[in-house]
Every structure is written in structure tokens, then in C-alpha cells.
Design a protein around this motif. Structure first.
Motif, short mmCIF file in Angstrom:
data_model
loop_
_atom_site.label_atom_id
_atom_site.label_comp_id
_atom_site.label_asym_id
_atom_site.label_seq_id
_atom_site.Cartn_x
_atom_site.Cartn_y
_atom_site.Cartn_z
N ASN A 39 -4.68 2.94 6.66
CA ASN A 39 -5.97 2.37 7.09
C ASN A 39 -5.83 0.91 7.50
N ALA A 40 -5.08 0.16 6.70
CA ALA A 40 -4.94 -1.26 6.99
C ALA A 40 -4.22 -1.48 8.32
N ILE A 41 -3.22 -0.65 8.59
CA ILE A 41 -2.47 -0.76 9.84
C ILE A 41 -3.41 -0.56 11.04
N GLN B 282 -6.66 -0.81 11.11
CA GLN B 282 -7.66 -1.87 11.20
C GLN B 282 -7.07 -3.12 11.85
N ARG B 283 -5.82 -3.42 11.50
CA ARG B 283 -5.18 -4.61 12.09
C ARG B 283 -4.94 -4.42 13.59
N GLN C 62 5.85 2.30 5.05
CA GLN C 62 6.86 2.74 4.09
C GLN C 62 6.91 4.27 4.10
N GLN D 200 -9.61 8.83 11.22
CA GLN D 200 -10.56 8.45 10.18
C GLN D 200 -11.34 7.20 10.57
N GLU E 269 3.43 -3.51 12.89
CA GLU E 269 3.17 -3.12 11.51
C GLU E 269 4.23 -2.15 11.04
N THR E 270 4.60 -2.27 9.77
CA THR E 270 5.59 -1.35 9.21
C THR E 270 4.91 -0.36 8.28
N ARG F 228 -3.76 10.32 11.12
CA ARG F 228 -4.91 10.63 10.26
C ARG F 228 -5.80 9.40 10.11
N GLY G 35 6.46 7.85 3.04
CA GLY G 35 5.57 8.44 2.05
C GLY G 35 4.33 7.64 1.76
N ALA G 36 4.01 6.66 2.58
CA ALA G 36 2.82 5.83 2.34
C ALA G 36 1.58 6.71 2.21
N ALA G 37 0.71 6.34 1.25
CA ALA G 37 -0.47 7.16 0.99
C ALA G 37 -1.52 7.01 2.08
N ASP G 38 -1.53 5.88 2.75
CA ASP G 38 -2.54 5.68 3.80
C ASP G 38 -2.05 4.65 4.81
#
Lengths: 289, 415
Positions: free
Chosen positions: B230-232, B234-235, B223, B263, B220-221, B259, B225-228
């Protein structure tokens, strides 16, 4: 379900910033491309007074919001208004707001340095269970605030004389000024509120990611996208746009990987621009010739 | 010593870039800094001191400016040290590349063609170094790479080769990490930053896995400054990943991932990352998020010569080493180059200096650490990839490093 919940929460955060764009657009027909830096201004102003033990948290937040609001009003008066004097096709303000962005960024980099600084003001630790999904309390606070503030702004613009003045200035500033209303003052007020909102978002976001000069930058693309999707002319727009953008980008991230999340959101922007250029809740302006 | 030009951000939204360029042009006050070049003859003066005109290129301004600051700190801290030890004085000619590969290309071209530097230190970022690798090689000038980790920067098919690295490379750390990550046949996932450093991490981890009969279960990449994330996370969970590697440039982005891990209540058995976590992570993360994170590094940050370098920087500059790993690497690189110049006696004889660097017998790091004969014609890397030579660290609740033993011990008995 998880991408939907997380998407709605993130969309709410973007909506708070998108409201900054909408507010200035509906009253002055300009956008402040330095919004990302105003996010940081609010965060750093609050950070500067964070050690004042005698000041309650609300007071510290108020100082950050006021600093961003005051700066926003000044930017409009001296760096936006003078570049809008040649009619509706005068877009020199676009350059001047981008210039403000660079100046603020460099100032903050030189004064505060590039590294994120811990901010504890208004920080909520941990996560809450929302329909079986763990959601950061801080992000939930931002989303809830976006909803409350948006509803408040809508109520003010639709039910108060201030809102009437704002709408009048937006539709016909020349005629409004003949009736004793100063479009300049209304514009400064709009910028103050809009940048105050950006500052507020910055204060709350900094509690999560730390205060840094570039902290607002990653939010900027998403916020502009949300404002465009919802419609730059509608205060409801950011809520709808935020929900759509947030959910779509999260569903794409969960389904195909994070790299596709933002891409999917921006594809949504393109689709909306093609299908309904004024945004989902925007009104098409018709001009009689 | 340094002029700080006004600079644009490197990651403005694309739609604004044309406007941004115009505004940047209007706002730019100056282009770069430079030193007094009168004394930098590259040969010994009356006092026997050889003053070298050293090109220093990196992101002097902007969000990545820590990656320039460590070079400044080392030059400020150890300038007199190298003059006393080897009779070599560095006169920096500084260029700000704003972390932009295009600006790096321009800056390096100026250093070589206009400033006539005798060696180039930097750029510190792998992607930017890759951009100018061919140019520097063609120009036949000693290239001091104290920061970048990417193996691809040096093409050993080109001989003689002018680039030298004193940081470990991604292939080296992957040999160590791979053994740890895939211990007990774990399912491994990587989250990597969307930049040259992250991509090189991914490529090298995949290559190591392929060579050793393993495969990545998730990649998974993230970016900047990514805001979250969560998806990474979960995957990763969906893929059954129980061993995570974070190959991320910015500590703040690493914090976003840890974080999200907390979470989600995700508990992989292994979470490894690199020394980049030492920068910008602590102030945006909590102890509960770093308690299971481990790093491996060939340097001993807690004692000996490596620590002496860090302590000296702290004492001389009054501030923490900007990027501790790179502060140490820069010391080693300047030590190697200064020794080579001393041996040759003329920094203008670049081929002789290059050969002296390649043949260096002993590299000094601080007062008490030495590394013998690290280089050969087809190996310009300071460290080896033997897990026995690497150390594993965790963190205490104050984010101070805790030595957990050698990487080899970590592989054999867990860490």
C-alpha cells in the motif's frame, strides 16, 4: 490517516500470530519458532479439503485449525517438554523448535512444492472504505478476528477455572502438579490453542497470498516483534504491540519508503527492550533469593 | 538422478540464524547429488558419442527451487535430442546452492576442483552468479548462463571471456522498456525486489534514463513475501507516477503490488513487468489485477521454436515448464555448447570449446527457430536490444498470453 488505518489493520494480523507466542510463553515459558510453518500447515490442511463440496466453509476452516492444533500439542509433548527438564535455564527447546521449523518446511516443500497455491476458502474479495481509506476485506477480517480472539482469551484466562489453572501452572508448575493439575496437559493445551491460532491465520492469509510452505516466514519477524513490544507475558500485549508496530512501520513506509518500514518497527523493538525489557504491558518478574 | 538434501530456509530471521545453523547441521542428511562420472571422458566413445560432465548448480531445494527445476526439465526433455543431433550426451553433476551466494561459491568450487566438470550450467539467479563470476573466469571453464539477466556478471575487459548468456540482459530489456515507459514524457516509477535481479533492474533503468535525458520519479523496493504494498502505491501516486515498471523476481510479490494498485484505485497508464510474472503470479492474483499489465520479451511464446520447446517440456515431463523464459534459454544454451563440443571433438579442450561457442554460426531453438552468429568477443548475449525484435504481450482473463505486437509498435502507437 491512510498509514494509520492500514497500520492498524496490518498490526491486527501480526497480533493474531503474536498471540501464539504469548500463549505458549505465559503457560510454558517456551516459544515455538516453528510458528511460521504452522501457518502453512493450517493453510495446506484446509486446502486439502477445499474440494469437499459437502463440507461448509466453517468445517474446512475447522479442519485446518484442528490439524495445526493437534500437531502443536504433539510438538510440545515430544519435542519441547523433554527439553525443558533441567530448570528455567534449560533452553534446548529453542533448538528443537527451530528443528521442527526446518523439518516441516522440507516436508511441505517436498509434498506441496514451493509455489503458492490458490486458496478460495474464506476468501473475501475487494476492499472496503474505512474512513476514506481502501482496506482489503481479507486483511480487515484478520484484524477483527485478532481483536475478538484476544478479548476471548483474556476473558477465559481471567474469568474461568481454565484460566486460573493456566496462570497457576505458569507461576509455579511444581506446586500446581502437587495439587493434581498436570502442567504437561496444560502445556499441550496451550500449544494446541496457540498453533490452532497460527493455523487460522494461515487459512485466512492464504486466501490473500496463496498457500505455500514459506508463507508464514515473512510474518514471523513482525509477529515476534509485536509480541516483544506488547510483552510476552500479557495477552493484551499483542493488541497494543500490533497497533504500535503496524502504525509505526506503515508511517515510516509512507514517509520514507517501504525499505524503512520494517526497520522502523525493529527499532521500536530495540527501544522497548532498552526501556522496558518485559514489554509495554509485561510484568517484571521478581525472584526472592 | 537427484538427491534432495534437507535444507534450511535462506531467509530465517537474523536473530535465529546462529541457532538455525546448528539445527541445519544436525538435520542435513546429505550434501549434494552426483552422476556416474566413469563415462564422462569428454571424448568420443566407440559409438562416437561424447559424454560431457556438466556441472549444474542452483537452488535444488527451498522456496526458489523452480529456478533449478527448469534446468532439470530441459536436461530430462532434451538429453536425447542433443545426443541425436550432435552426438553429445550430458552427464549432470548436480549441486544445491539453496539460493545462497555462499553456497553457490562452495558448490562451484567443488564442481571445478573436485568433480572436474567440463562446463558449468547455472546458477540461475543473478546475485549468485555475480558471487562466482571471478572464480569461473579464473578457472577458464565454459560457463553456461541460461538464467541470469544481470549484465554485470560478464566483464568484457577480461578476455578471453568464458561466460555466455542466452537470456536477455537487464540493459537490453531496459532499452526496450525505457522507450515504452517514457513514451509521451510520462512520469516513471519502479518497484523492484530486494535482490540481485531487482537491483540490476533499477541500476539499468536509471542508467538508460540518464543516457536518454530522463529521470525516475519514484523508486521503491519490495521485500520477498511482503504482506502489503500500500505504501509503495501511495508514494507512486504522490509522485504523480503514471508509468510503472515492476522489476520483481517472484510472481507472488508482483501480485502483492498489483493487488495494492487495485485496492487503491490507482490507474497508471502503463504497467510493465518482465517474464518473471509468468511464474507464481496467476494463482495469487485476479484477472482485474493483471488486465493492464504488459510484458516485453524477445521470445515468441505462442508460436515457432520457442513454443516448440515449451510444448516438448510439457509433454516429456507431464508438467508445465517451471520458468518458461528460462526453459527456452536453457535449450538455446545447451544447443550452443553441444554444437561447440561436437565441432571440437573433445570437451576437455575448454579453450577450443569456448572459442567455438563464441564463433557459433547458428543457434537452434526448437525445430523451427534459428539465431545467426549472436556472439562476438565483447558480446556474449544471444538477443539484441532492438525494439523491433521484441514482442509485447498482455494477458486474457485466464492469464494466457496475448500477443499485442512488436515492442516497436507498442512504442509508436501504444499497447
Amino acid at each position: 490517516m491512510e498509514p494509520v488505518i492500514i497500520g492498524l489493520v496490518l498490526g491486527g494480523m501480526y497480533a493474531l500470530l503474536a498471540q501464539s507466542f504469548v500463549l505458549t510463553f505465559v503457560t510454558t515459558r517456551t516459544l515455538n519458532f516453528a510458528v511460521g510453518e504452522f501457518v502453512a500447515v493450517g493453510a495446506f490442511a484446509t486446502l486439502a479439503v477445499a474440494s469437499w463440496g459437502w463440507l461448509p466453509t466453517v468445517g474446512k476452516i475447522a479442519i485446518g485449525v484442528l490439524a495445526a492444533a493437534l500437531l502443536g500439542a504433539l510438538v510440545y509433548r515430544f519435542l519441547v517438554l523433554p527439553f525443558t527438564t533441567q530448570g528455567e535455564h534449560d533452553v534446548r527447546w529453542l533448538l528443537s523448535t527451530v528443528a521442527v521449523s526446518f523439518v516441516l518446511l522440507n516436508l511441505m516443500n517436498n509434498v506441496e512444492g514451493p509455489s503458492p497455491q490458490r486458496s478460495e476458502t474464506a476468501k473475501l474479495d475487494g476492499a472496503v472504505d474505512l474512513l476514506g481509506v481502501g482496506v482489503s476485506k481479507q486483511q480487515l477480517l484478520l484484524a477483527a478476528l485478532a481483536l475478538v480472539i484476544s478479548l476471548g482469551l483474556i476473558a477465559v484466562t481471567q474469568r474461568t477455572s481454565i484460566g486460573l489453572v493456566m496462570r497457576a501452572v505458569s507461576q509455579d508448575p511444581d506446586t500446581t502438579s502437587l495439587m493434581g493439575v498436570s502442567p504437561r496437559v496444560v502445556g499441550m493445551g496451550s500449544y494446541a490453542v496457540a498453533m490452532g491460532l497460527a493455523g487460522l491465520a494461515g487459512i485466512l492469509y492464504a486466501a490473500n497470498v496463496g498457500a505455500s510452505p514459506v508463507m508464514g516466514e515473512p510474518l514471523l519477524v513482525a509477529s515476534i516483534a509485536v509480541a516483544i513490544v506488547g510483552g510476552l507475558g500479557s495477552l493484551w500485549g499483542p493488541l497494543v504491540g500490533g497497533a504500535l508496530y503496524g502504525v509505526l512501520s506503515q508511517v515510516a513506509s509512507y514517509q520514507w519508503g517501504a525499505v524503512w518500514g520494517e526497520t522502523a518497527g525493529l527499532l521500536l523493538v530495540i527501544a522497548v527492550l532498552v526501556w522496558k525489557p518485559e514489554g509495554l504491558l509485561g510484568r517484571r518478574a521478581e525472584v526472592k533469593l | 538422478m537427484t538427491l534432495r538434501p534437507t535444507r534450511p530456509r535462506s531467509a530465517k530471521p537474523r536473530a535465529l540464524q546462529a541457532v538455525a545453523l546448528a539445527a541445519a547441521a544436525a538435520l542435513t542428511l546429505s550434501a549434494c547429488g552426483g552422476g556416474d562420472t566413469d563415462e564422462a571422458t569428454g571424448t568420443a566413445d566407440a559409438d562416437g558419442v561424447i559424454t560431457v560432465k556438466l556441472g549444474v548448480v542452483g537452488p535444488m531445494t527451498g522456496p526458489a527451487s523452480l529456478y533449478y527445476k527448469y534446468m532439470e526439465q530441459d536436461l530430462e526433455t532434451f538429453g536425447d535430442t542433443f545426443e541425436d543431433k550432435y552426438g553429445v550426451r550430458f552427464e549432470p553433476v548436480e549441486k544445491d546452492d539453496q539460493a545462497s551466494p555462499e553456497e553457490t561459491a562452495r558448490a562451484v568450487s567443488e564442481l571445478i576442483n573436485e568433480d572436474g566438470v567440463q562446463a558449468i550450467l547455472g546458477p540461475p539467479l543473478s546475485g549468485n552468479s555475480l558471487q562466482v563470476a571471478d572464480t569461473v573466469q579464473r578457472s577458464q571453464i565454459p560457463w553456461l548462463l541460461a538464467g541470469p539477466n544481470a549484465d554485470e556478471i560478464i566483464n568484457y575487459d577480461q578476455q578471453p571471456n568464458w561466460a555466455f548468456q542466452t537470456n536477455f540482459t537487464n540493459a537490453q530489456i531496459m532499452n526496450v522498456l525505457g522507450n515504452i515507459l517514457w513514451a509521451d514524457d510520462a512520469k516513471v516509477g519502479i518497484v523492484f525486489s530486494a535482490d540481485g535481479f531487482g537491483q540490476s533492474n533499477l541500476d539499468n533503468l536509471k542508467a538508460w534514463a540518464e543516457d536518454n535525458g530522463f529521470e525516475l520519479s519514484a523508486e521503491e523496493t519490495i521485500q520477498p513475501g511482503a504482506a502489503d504494498a500500500n505504501a509503495i502505491v501511495q508514494r507512486f501516486e504522490d509522485a504523480g507516477v503514471d508509468s510503472v515498471f515492476m522489476g520483481i523476481t517472484q510472481g507472488a510479490d508482483t501480485a502483492t503490488v498489483t493487488r495494492a494498485i487495485e485496492q487503491a484505485g490507482y490507474e497508471p497508464s502503463t504497467i510493465m513487468t518482465t517474464g518473471t510474472i509468468l511464474t507464481d503470479y496467476k494463482d495469487v492474483a485476479e484477472p482485474s489485477q493483471w488486465e493492464n499489465v504488459r510484458i516485453v520479451d524477445p521470445r515468441n511464446f505462442l508460436e515457432g521454436g520457442d513454443k516448440e520447446v515449451l510444448d516438448a517440456v510439457q509433454e516429456a515431463t507431464g508438467e508445465a515448464p517451471a520458468i518458461p523464459t528460462n526453459n527456452i534459454s536453457t535449450y538455446a544454451m545447451l544447443d550452443i555448447y553441444a554444437q561447440a563440443v561436437q565441432e571440437v571433438g573433445d570437451a576437455n579442450d575448454k579453450e577450443a570449446v569456448r572459442q567455438a561457442m563464441e564463433d557459433i554460426e547458428t543457434v537452434h531453438i526448437g525445430e523451427s527457430l534459428t539465431i545467426d552468429s549472436p556472439y562476438s568477443a565483447d558480446d556474449h548475449r544471444l538477443y539484441t536490444d532492438d525494439p523491433a525484435d521484441w514482442l509485447t504481450y498482455g494477458f486474457d482473463e485466464n492469464f494466457d498470453l496475448v500477443l499485442l505486437g512488436s515492442a516497436e509498435e507498442c512504442i509508436e502507437s501504444g499497447c
